[in-house]
Design a protein around this motif. Structure first.
Motif, PDB file in Angstrom:
ATOM      1  N   ASP B 225       0.756  -1.188  -0.006  1.00 36.52           N
ATOM      2  CA  ASP B 225       0.041   0.020  -0.042  1.00 36.52           C
ATOM      3  C   ASP B 225       0.837   1.118   0.265  1.00 36.52           C
ATOM      4  OD1 ASP B 225       0.909  -0.197   2.296  1.00 36.52           O
ATOM      5  OD2 ASP B 225      -1.002  -0.007   3.544  1.00 36.52           O
ATOM      6  N   SER B 226       2.143   1.056  -0.549  1.00 37.50           N
ATOM      7  CA  SER B 226       3.337   2.337  -0.464  1.00 37.50           C
ATOM      8  C   SER B 226       2.459   3.366  -1.689  1.00 37.50           C
ATOM      9  CB  SER B 226       4.317   1.833  -0.641  1.00 37.50           C
ATOM     10  OG  SER B 226       4.830   0.994   0.526  1.00 37.50           O
ATOM     11  N   ASP B 227       2.739   4.428  -1.471  1.00 41.42           N
ATOM     12  CA  ASP B 227       2.317   5.240  -2.899  1.00 41.42           C
ATOM     13  C   ASP B 227       3.082   6.662  -2.775  1.00 41.42           C
ATOM     14  OD1 ASP B 227       1.428   6.706  -0.637  1.00 41.42           O
ATOM     15  OD2 ASP B 227      -0.671   6.387  -0.830  1.00 41.42           O
ATOM     16  N   ARG B 228       2.641   7.634  -3.374  1.00 39.98           N
ATOM     17  CA  ARG B 228       3.634   8.956  -3.805  1.00 39.98           C
ATOM     18  C   ARG B 228       3.705   9.783  -2.525  1.00 39.98           C
ATOM     19  NH1 ARG B 228       4.788  11.862  -7.993  1.00 39.98           N
ATOM     20  NH2 ARG B 228       3.799  13.438  -6.623  1.00 39.98           N
ATOM     21  N   MET B 229       2.633   9.494  -1.488  1.00 46.29           N
ATOM     22  CA  MET B 229       2.754  10.077   0.038  1.00 46.29           C
ATOM     23  C   MET B 229       3.975   9.545   0.566  1.00 46.29           C
ATOM     24  SD  MET B 229      -0.774  10.735   1.811  1.00 46.29           S
ATOM     25  CE  MET B 229      -1.097  12.333   1.983  1.00 46.29           C
ATOM     26  N   GLY B 230       3.921   8.133   0.840  1.00 46.27           N
ATOM     27  CA  GLY B 230       4.818   7.431   1.504  1.00 46.27           C
ATOM     28  C   GLY B 230       4.998   5.954   1.487  1.00 46.27           C
ATOM     29  N   TYR B 231       6.309   5.481   1.677  1.00 44.87           N
ATOM     30  CA  TYR B 231       6.325   4.124   1.656  1.00 44.87           C
ATOM     31  C   TYR B 231       6.139   3.288   3.079  1.00 44.87           C
ATOM     32  CZ  TYR B 231       8.385   4.247  -3.092  1.00 44.87           C
ATOM     33  OH  TYR B 231       8.736   4.516  -4.340  1.00 44.87           O
ATOM     34  N   ARG B 232       5.415   2.290   3.267  1.00 48.96           N
ATOM     35  CA  ARG B 232       5.412   1.619   4.504  1.00 48.96           C
ATOM     36  C   ARG B 232       6.634   0.479   4.663  1.00 48.96           C
ATOM     37  NH1 ARG B 232       2.496  -1.386   7.284  1.00 48.96           N
ATOM     38  NH2 ARG B 232       0.947  -1.845   5.360  1.00 48.96           N
ATOM     39  N   LEU B 233       7.318   0.293   5.449  1.00 53.08           N
ATOM     40  CA  LEU B 233       8.402  -0.727   5.145  1.00 53.08           C
ATOM     41  C   LEU B 233       8.105  -1.912   6.270  1.00 53.08           C
ATOM     42  CD1 LEU B 233      11.820   1.458   4.956  1.00 53.08           C
ATOM     43  CD2 LEU B 233      10.215   0.669   3.193  1.00 53.08           C
ATOM     44  N   GLU B 234       7.967  -3.046   5.817  1.00 57.12           N
ATOM     45  CA  GLU B 234       7.817  -4.204   6.629  1.00 57.12           C
ATOM     46  C   GLU B 234       9.166  -4.876   7.023  1.00 57.12           C
ATOM     47  OE1 GLU B 234       5.032  -5.943   4.068  1.00 57.12           O
ATOM     48  OE2 GLU B 234       3.271  -5.074   4.983  1.00 57.12           O
ATOM     49  N   GLY B 235       9.507  -5.277   7.997  1.00 59.63           N
ATOM     50  CA  GLY B 235      10.588  -5.899   8.392  1.00 59.63           C
ATOM     51  C   GLY B 235      10.628  -6.324   9.754  1.00 59.63           C
ATOM     52  N   ALA B 236      11.717  -6.109  10.607  1.00 60.96           N
ATOM     53  CA  ALA B 236      11.649  -6.166  11.964  1.00 60.96           C
ATOM     54  C   ALA B 236      11.486  -4.840  12.589  1.00 60.96           C
ATOM     55  CB  ALA B 236      13.455  -6.473  12.467  1.00 60.96           C
ATOM     56  N   PRO B 237      10.314  -4.555  13.226  1.00 61.02           N
ATOM     57  CA  PRO B 237       9.985  -3.071  13.836  1.00 61.02           C
ATOM     58  C   PRO B 237      11.096  -2.677  14.724  1.00 61.02           C
ATOM     59  CG  PRO B 237       8.291  -4.910  14.121  1.00 61.02           C
ATOM     60  CD  PRO B 237       9.622  -5.768  13.633  1.00 61.02           C
ATOM     61  N   LEU B 238      11.267  -1.475  14.829  1.00 59.41           N
ATOM     62  CA  LEU B 238      12.298  -0.699  15.467  1.00 59.41           C
ATOM     63  C   LEU B 238      11.863  -0.427  16.973  1.00 59.41           C
ATOM     64  CD1 LEU B 238      13.883   1.879  13.315  1.00 59.41           C
ATOM     65  CD2 LEU B 238      14.905  -0.540  14.050  1.00 59.41           C
ATOM     66  N   GLU B 239      12.656  -0.678  17.890  1.00 61.27           N
ATOM     67  CA  GLU B 239      12.282  -0.344  19.323  1.00 61.27           C
ATOM     68  C   GLU B 239      12.286   1.138  19.312  1.00 61.27           C
ATOM     69  OE1 GLU B 239      13.062   0.822  23.180  1.00 61.27           O
ATOM     70  OE2 GLU B 239      14.836   0.661  21.995  1.00 61.27           O
ATOM     71  N   THR B 240      11.078   1.679  20.034  1.00 62.75           N
ATOM     72  CA  THR B 240      10.938   3.104  19.872  1.00 62.75           C
ATOM     73  C   THR B 240      10.511   3.503  21.254  1.00 62.75           C
ATOM     74  OG1 THR B 240       8.502   2.751  19.796  1.00 62.75           O
ATOM     75  CG2 THR B 240       9.718   3.097  17.725  1.00 62.75           C
ATOM     76  N   ARG B 241      10.835   2.874  22.516  1.00 63.57           N
ATOM     77  CA  ARG B 241      10.385   3.294  23.851  1.00 63.57           C
ATOM     78  C   ARG B 241      10.440   4.701  24.110  1.00 63.57           C
ATOM     79  NH1 ARG B 241      13.957   1.538  27.726  1.00 63.57           N
ATOM     80  NH2 ARG B 241      14.953   0.168  26.067  1.00 63.57           N
ATOM     81  N   ARG B 242      11.940   5.231  23.572  1.00 61.92           N
ATOM     82  CA  ARG B 242      12.173   6.558  24.168  1.00 61.92           C
ATOM     83  C   ARG B 242      11.724   7.652  23.144  1.00 61.92           C
ATOM     84  NH1 ARG B 242      17.918   6.318  24.058  1.00 61.92           N
ATOM     85  NH2 ARG B 242      18.109   8.227  25.176  1.00 61.92           N
ATOM     86  N   ALA B 243      11.320   7.237  22.182  1.00 60.82           N
ATOM     87  CA  ALA B 243      11.126   8.202  20.842  1.00 60.82           C
ATOM     88  C   ALA B 243       9.589   8.508  20.539  1.00 60.82           C
ATOM     89  CB  ALA B 243      11.851   7.781  19.891  1.00 60.82           C
TER      90      ALA B 243
END
Lengths: 243, 334
Positions: B225-243
């Motif tokens: 479902d990626s398009d001209r607005m943005g690409y969604r990336l699938e893979g190992a999700p990043l750890e985002t606890r602090r962000a």
């Protein structure tokens, strides 16, 4: 981030933008400071800088590296822009130059135009009329523009009518729809997908694309907004009068 | 002069170099995804590099030319034919009146650019002919092309038309093109998985060392479902606890945002002017055309570089484009 209100930090965003950060708070004074800084930097017309955009508490300075390199004869445009902006932010005047406007936005609440009003009222355990009254009471501040052209992020929504976004966003929300999403409220300027709870619709046009030099928007960052309830008949009359 | 749309293809829009300068009013930049292919296509037909072209996506359109025209096709090679005759890419092509162009799917790459000598006659909105799909303005009626649309072409002004374009129009019949083309080595996206150079983003420091290392190591797949607005990336999700808690602010094309679920989103040409997720990294300018050419379902890997390295690479790229321009100018003198 450990940033104080007196000490903005400069942080690169890749190789084409620099962010001047005033901290991490949603606060009218911090926001006014960011807007004043953005306006000042924009007016300097720094060579190679294409856009200066104020956020809640920051200013993003976009630049074209090739243009900056040509203007400064520096082979690291990020360093050149950082140097220029560092020198300028100390000179930003305290008071913003532009006098903010107060914009009245007429809204026809409920019914087909505000299909989620009853649900919002149920969620808040108050009559629909009370939701409308509380939505119309505050003078909202336009913190920033974004999301879609002409959309203003408004601050000041009554805590009692803060309702979470809908679980599945709608594919099409008509232009002029007024919604509540979490602690935010706002008006969809153009038809777009969206996850907010729609409580009404305004007949006023918020965005007019053209090739003029002025703003295409009804509201600008720093302005104030007040919602005014109108009947369906008044909605139709106002809509017709605008054409 | 005009061309008519027989079949619109997956997503065919008019785009130019976009509309910077009004982002503080919430007006998105829009414009071409792959700037390099767009610029070369324009140069080949004697246009200014900033002239609007047609951006073709994955599955190209079927177009009929109602008048003689000179076009150039660059970017992801969608093969294709002109009334059954194979279409040449990366060179100027004379398309005779009444010809129907069809396209196939590219083996590699996602977007192609069709430039026509003289350009498309659509009004500029906010200083640009780019289609703003989310706002519904610019380009052709503010939308992607549909079956039955008729696009008016501007007549290439005689004085500014390069000699090879005039020669093609005057002295040939049928489909005609020179025996030279721009080297396909200019295509910066021929390997899989595509390696994309990135720089630290605005919130780089907010991410854990583990998350930063993971971004540089992991293989991501571009979601369908990626398009001209943005690409969604699938893979190992990043750890985002602090962000997770950052405030909305102005964002750039190529910004790699990390939403709470940890799956990165790369903002592209139709991005909103502001974004509210932390930006861990940003695609280096030099590799934005590479990202533009990654098709949904393909893999991508990131490699960190410094701003100095990025600028040096861009200078080399512009030098190469300068040599293309010189070579074309030499053809003009012949």
């Amino acid at each position: 981030m450990a940033e104080t209100s007196t000490d903005p930090q400069l942080v690169p965003m890749g190789d084409r933008a620099l962010v001047v950060s005033f901290g991490n708070a949603v606060d009218p004074d911090v926001n006014a400071r960011a807007q004043g800084c953005a306006e000042y930097l924009r007016e300097r017309r720094i060579a190679g800088v294409t856009d200066v955009v104020a956020g809640y508490a920051s200013v993003t300075v976009h630049f074209d590296p090739a243009l900056v390199a040509a203007a400064t004869r520096c082979d690291n445009p990020l360093d050149a822009v950082t140097e220029t902006v560092t020198a300028l932010i100390g000179r930003v005047p305290e008071a913003p130059r532009r006098r903010p406007k107060t914009i009245e936005i007429p809204v026809c609440y409920g019914g087909e135009m505000g299909m989620d009003l009853e649900e919002v009222a149920e969620h808040c355990r108050m009559p629909a009329d009370e939701v409308i009254r509380r939505h119309c009471a505050p003078l909202y501040r336009v913190y920033l523009l974004g999301f879609v052209p002409g959309f203003g992020y408004l601050g000041g929504l009554d805590r009692r009518i803060q309702v979470p976004r809908r679980e599945s966003p709608r594919k099409r929300i008509p232009a002029g729809s007024v919604g509540i999403g979490g602690e935010q409220t706002g008006v969809y300027p153009v038809e777009s997908p969206g996850g907010w709870n729609i409580i009404g619709r305004t007949p006023r046009r918020l965005f007019r694309p053209d090739d003029g030099e002025g703003t295409p928007n009804l509201m600008e960052a720093g302005d104030f907004v007040r919602f005014v309830p109108v009947t369906a008949a008044e909605f139709d009359r106002l809509k017709a009068a605008q054409r | 002069m005009s061309l008519s749309v027989q079949r619109p293809g997956l997503l065919t829009t008019i785009q130019d170099m976009g509309r910077p300068g009004r982002q503080h009013l919430g007006v998105p930049v829009n414009g071409v995804m792959d700037e390099i292919s767009h610029r070369i296509a324009n140069l080949l037909v004697g246009n200014d590099e900033s002239e609007a072209t047609l951006e073709l996506t994955v599955n190209g359109p079927t177009l009929r030319f109602d008048e003689d025209a000179v076009i150039a096709l660059c970017g992801a090679n969608m093969g294709g034919s002109a009334d059954g005759e194979a279409l040449p890419w990366w060179r100027p092509v004379r398309v005779p009146k009444g010809t129907t162009l069809t396209f196939g799917r590219p083996e590699i790459g996602a977007r192609a650019y069709l430039a026509v000598a003289g350009g498309f006659d659509v009004p500029a909105v906010f200083g640009s002919r780019s289609t703003a799909l989310s706002g519904g303005y610019g380009g052709f009626r503010g939308r992607a092309l549909k079956k039955g649309d008729v696009l008016t072409l501007r007549s290439p002004e005689e004085a500014h038309t390069p000699r090879w374009v005039r020669l093609l129009i005057r002295h040939h019949h049928g489909l005609a093109y020179p025996n030279w083309s721009v080297s396909r080595a200019r295509m910066p996206y021929r390997v899989r998985p595509q390696v994309v150079r990135v720089l630290p983003g605005r919130h780089w420091q907010l991410f854990s060392v583990a998350a930063r290392e993971q971004l540089a190591r992991a293989l991501y797949r571009v979601a369908l479902d990626s398009d001209r607005m943005g690409y969604r990336l699938e893979g190992a999700p990043l750890e985002t606890r602090r962000a997770v808690d950052v405030l909305s602010e102005g964002v750039v094309m190529g910004a790699i945002q990390i939403p709470p679920d940890g799956d990165p989103i790369v903002l592209m040409a139709d991005r909103q002017t502001t974004g509210g997720y932390p930006v861990i990294a940003v695609v280096a300018s030099i590799d934005l055309p590479v990202v533009a050419q990654i098709a949904p379902g393909e893999d991508v890997q990131f490699r960190m570089i410094t701003p100095a390295e990025s600028y040096a690479a861009s200078v080399v790229r512009e030098h190469q484009l300068g040599r293309v321009k010189q070579a074309l100018f030499a053809k003009l003198q012949q």
